[in-house]
Structures are given as C-alpha cells and as structure tokens.
Design an enzyme around this catalytic site. Structure first.
Site, PDB file in Angstrom:
ATOM      1  N   SER A   1     -73.238 -11.138 -42.318  1.00 17.42           N
ATOM      2  CA  SER A   1     -72.784  -9.709 -42.032  1.00 17.42           C
ATOM      3  C   SER A   1     -73.408  -8.734 -41.377  1.00 17.42           C
ATOM      4  CB  SER A   1     -71.892  -9.211 -43.347  1.00 17.42           C
ATOM      5  OG  SER A   1     -70.846  -8.613 -42.964  1.00 17.42           O
TER       6      SER A   1
ATOM      7  N   HIS B   1     -65.032 -14.367 -44.894  1.00 17.76           N
ATOM      8  CA  HIS B   1     -66.141 -13.778 -44.621  1.00 17.76           C
ATOM      9  C   HIS B   1     -67.172 -14.022 -46.157  1.00 17.76           C
ATOM     10  CE1 HIS B   1     -68.567 -10.674 -42.799  1.00 17.76           C
ATOM     11  NE2 HIS B   1     -68.740 -10.002 -43.882  1.00 17.76           N
TER      12      HIS B   1
HETATM   13  C1  GCU Z   1     -68.111  -4.011 -42.874  1.00 20.14           C
HETATM   14  C2  GCU Z   1     -68.512  -3.762 -41.786  1.00 20.14           C
HETATM   15  C3  GCU Z   1     -69.061  -5.022 -40.734  1.00 20.14           C
HETATM   16  C4  GCU Z   1     -70.033  -5.632 -41.690  1.00 20.14           C
HETATM   17  C5  GCU Z   1     -69.831  -5.962 -43.203  1.00 20.14           C
HETATM   18  C6  GCU Z   1     -70.667  -6.348 -44.191  1.00 20.14           C
HETATM   19  O1  GCU Z   1     -66.915  -4.887 -42.871  1.00 20.14           O
HETATM   20  O2  GCU Z   1     -67.546  -3.250 -41.085  1.00 20.14           O
HETATM   21  O3  GCU Z   1     -69.681  -4.582 -39.751  1.00 20.14           O
HETATM   22  O4  GCU Z   1     -70.582  -6.727 -41.140  1.00 20.14           O
HETATM   23  O5  GCU Z   1     -69.285  -4.992 -43.543  1.00 20.14           O
HETATM   24  O6  GCU Z   1     -72.076  -6.369 -43.882  1.00 20.14           O
HETATM   25  O7  GCU Z   1     -70.331  -6.676 -45.257  1.00 20.14           O
END
Ligand code: GCU
Length: 426
Positions: A263, A405
């Site tokens: 992420s 995710h």
């Molecule tokens: C949020 C953000 C993303 C990121 C994610 C994370 O969803 O919008 O850009 O990758 O957090 O790091 O968990």
C-alpha cells in the site's frame, strides 16, 4: 505541535472536511469513463531525442527522469551524509525450533543522540551456508504486530498515528501479513521496521521524524520548499539507512537485499529502489495511486483525492498537477523504469479497485521497453492483464490475486519464487 492538541484541533475540521469532500467527489470505477490519454514515452528524452542504447538510458534519460520525479512528486532525496549512524544490538534469540535467529537492533540515525532511531526486527535463517538474500519490508503498526512473541520490543513513537486508542497496537495483530517462518525456511532474512519511527504519518510541516536531519542539507543546498523531501521520500531515505546497516551484517548478502512494501509502503518500496540502486529488487504490493498505478487513468484513487487527504506524502509541487494530471512530465510506468534492469514485482488484488489493478498492470507493461533495452526479458512478452491468481512476466512480474487489499501467504509464495529465480540465483 503535540499530537493530542493536533488531534483535538484537527478532528472536527477533518470530519467536516472529509464529509464534505466525500459528498462532492466520487471515485470513478467505470472503465468506459477512463478515456484516452497519451502516456509519456520513457525512451524519449525531454529534448525529444530518442533513447536507443543502454548508455543513453543510463547516462542521460535515467537521471533526467529521476530528477523529474524528485522535483515534481516525491521531493528531492537527501544523501546518506545527513545521518550519523550507529547500531546497537538489543536482543538475540533462537526461534522456530532453532531454524532461525531473531535479532533486534536499534539504529541511531543521529548518533550520539537517541532520536531519531529505527528499531530493526531481523529474522535470519540459522543454518545457512554463507550470506543470505534479505527482504527489507517496513511495517504499519509496530514490530510487535508482526508476531505474538512477547520479547519483541515495542517501538516508542510519541507522534505515531497508527495506534489503537492511543496505545501501541497489540502483539501479533498483523501477523497474517508476515509469513516469517516461511520466509526464513526458504533461506531469506526478513527485516522489518515501524514506518512511523522514520516519519510519523501526518502533516506537521516536515518537523518531526528524520526531517530535521534532512533539513540542514536542504537549507545548505537551497532546495526549493515546493520540492523538499515529502514523507514518502523520508521513509525511503530511512530504508536506505537500514540498507547501510544491513550491508555490514555478515549473515546477509549485501548485493541481494530486496525492498518490499504494501500500500503506501508499496509506493515507498518502488521509490526507495528507484533512488537507491544498491537494492537488488523491489516488490510493490497493492501500491495504487502514487505507486504503481498509472496516474492518468484516474480510476479509483486519484491525485486530486490524495491531495485532499494525504498531501504530506508528496512535495507541494505535486499539487499543481491536480487540475490536469496530463501535464505531469511522467507517469508511474516510468517510476518502475527507474528500477530497471533490476527485478520488480507488481501485485494487485481483485477487490482493491481503489488501487486500480489494471492501472498497476499497465504501468508494469509500460516499463517493459526500458527493461528490454537494458538486456532483460522485461515482462516476457505479456500484453494483457492475466486472469486472477496467475502470475506472469519475467524480470518484471505481475499478478492479480483473488481478494482484498492485504498481504497474504499467496503473495509471499509468489514473491519467494520470483526472488529465487531473479535475485538469489544471480
Ligand atoms: C489509503 C490511501 C492509499 C494507500 C492506503 C494504505 O487507502 O488512499 O493511497 O495506499 O491508504 O496505505 O493503506
């Protein structure tokens, strides 16, 4: 500013603000609304000259692109010399029935000062014949969340945002993301560090974390405010300092350290490897917008939405592209190209539409010409995003896994197979 007062001041405003923007803005998840766009050609220089040889890439285009990313997006990467590194071994014990060693080392970044510092949690295979390849992967909520082991030192970060009701997160709460025993059984060292030890994850105008160390150099070199190291660059700089240390550990092969992240830390893993060519490879797990996903697609998360809620990750100059991302002098396939010819793995998850899995694949594909110019097999002739759970590619690898995710054992299985072939064997 103290965190508590920051939270009190920021919370009502944030509720109003995000409530309002949520009403005003809706992410696009409709492929037919993506439209057409022109992707910049990584093999054409800013002055229009085509890049036709590896030397032209290495000597001209690569540096030019790296500067564009620094000046317009992540901020200028400060050098190693901003740190005065010292390490101290805090604890060591045998784990997994004697198959691995767990070592805890603190790295002081401004020795002899105690802060900023990074607590490295290191797992080494116990019975290796010689130095092993390693995976350096920052964690989200503290080293203690990687395993239930009561001996893991809980990093103290007064300004941390990733806590549970103001307290450090519980032991082992993220263990499903860390296949530690599998990794060491496969002969790899795993090294992790809590990312907020490097820079707490909120906007305090670059005051805390490692920023004071970077600022002296930024001031001396007249780095414009709009292009100073933003938080992703601070995290990447810290990971490079971890590599400085890991390259001195006799059990680790200094030329075979891969940087991996999930992420926002996947965005960071790509930028870290782009900036620091000592990293052997990079793995981006669900990194999305500002990471592997193409910005121009504006599918799921966009730079406009990041600019409203996560602006401190990027330098102020990046905001100027919000009205029209087509004006950006690059797109994220060129971030991957900056890692060439080193192996790179881009992974998506099917239910993670916010991160735009197709945009992540297209970025991997877009980096292929550079990888091939540099004599590798690149994405190995793949032209279409593969079906679910079907890893594809060569030196550039890609998969889209079933599910959400997250980082799963499936992801780690693919990464270890990939590293066996493209990093370990070399
Ligand atoms: C949020 C953000 C993303 C990121 C994610 C994370 O969803 O919008 O850009 O990758 O957090 O790091 O968990």
């Amino acid at each position: 500013m103290k965190k508590t007062s920051f939270l009190f001041a920021a919370l009502p405003a944030a509720v109003l603000f995000f409530g309002f923007t949520a009403l005003a803005w809706e992410a696009n998840y409709d492929e037919s609304r993506v439209g057409t766009f022109d992707l910049p050609d990584p093999l054409v220089c800013a002055d229009g000259t085509p890049v036709t040889t590896p030397e032209e890439w290495t000597q001209k285009r690569r540096g030019e692109l790296w500067e564009l990313f620094q000046n317009n997006m992540y901020g200028v990467m400060p050098p190693k010399q901003c740190a005065h590194l010292e390490s101290e071994l805090l604890a060591e014990k045998s784990v997994f029935g004697g198959k691995a060693v767990q070592r805890q080392v603190v790295l002081y970044l401004n020795a002899p000062e105690e802060t900023p510092r990074m607590n490295l949690l290191i797992y080494l295979p116990a019975n290796a014949q010689g130095p092993v390849p390693a995976i350096l992967a920052p964690n989200f909520m503290g080293n203690q969340t990687v395993s239930e082991d009561p001996d893991i030192i809980v990093p103290e970060v007064p300004d941390a945002t990733r806590t549970e009701s103001g307290e450090p997160a519980g032991r082992g709460v993220k263990k499903s993301r860390w296949a530690v025993e599998k990794i060491t059984d496969r002969g790899y060292a795993l090294v992790t560090v809590y990312y907020e030890e490097i820079d707490p994850d909120y906007d305090d105008h670059r005051q805390n974390g490692v920023h004071p160390l970077l600022r002296a150099w930024e001031d001396k070199n007249n780095i414009p405010t709009e292009s100073r190291a933003a938080t992703i660059t601070a995290w990447a700089w810290g990971l490079s300092r971890a590599l400085d240390y890991l390259q001195t550990v006799p059990q680790i092969d200094p030329a075979k350290v891969t940087v991996m992240g999930h992420s926002r830390l996947g965005k960071t893993a790509l930028w870290t490897a782009a900036c620091d060519q000592r990293f052997a490879a990079s793995i981006s797990n669900d990194s999305g917008c500002g990471g592997a996903a193409l910005t121009r697609r504006e599918f799921g998360e966009t730079i406009a939405s990041m600019d409203r809620s996560l602006w401190w990750w990027f330098c102020p100059k990046y905001s100027t592209y919000v009205p029209d991302p087509n004006r950006l002098p690059f797109d994220q396939h060129e971030l991957i190209a900056l890692i060439a010819p080193r192996p790179v793995y881009i992974a998506s998850a099917a239910e993670d539409r916010w991160a735009d899995p197709k945009g992540e694949f297209l970025s991997a594909l877009g980096a292929d010409p550079v990888y091939r110019l540099l004599g590798t097999d690149g994405i190995a002739g793949v032209t279409e995003q593969p079906p679910l759970d079907t890893p594809v590619g060569g030196t550039i690898h890609y998969h889209i896994r079933t599910g959400k995710h997250d980082v799963t054992d499936y992801d780690w299985d693919q990464y270890l197979d990939f590293l066996d072939k493209y990093v370990r064997g070399k």
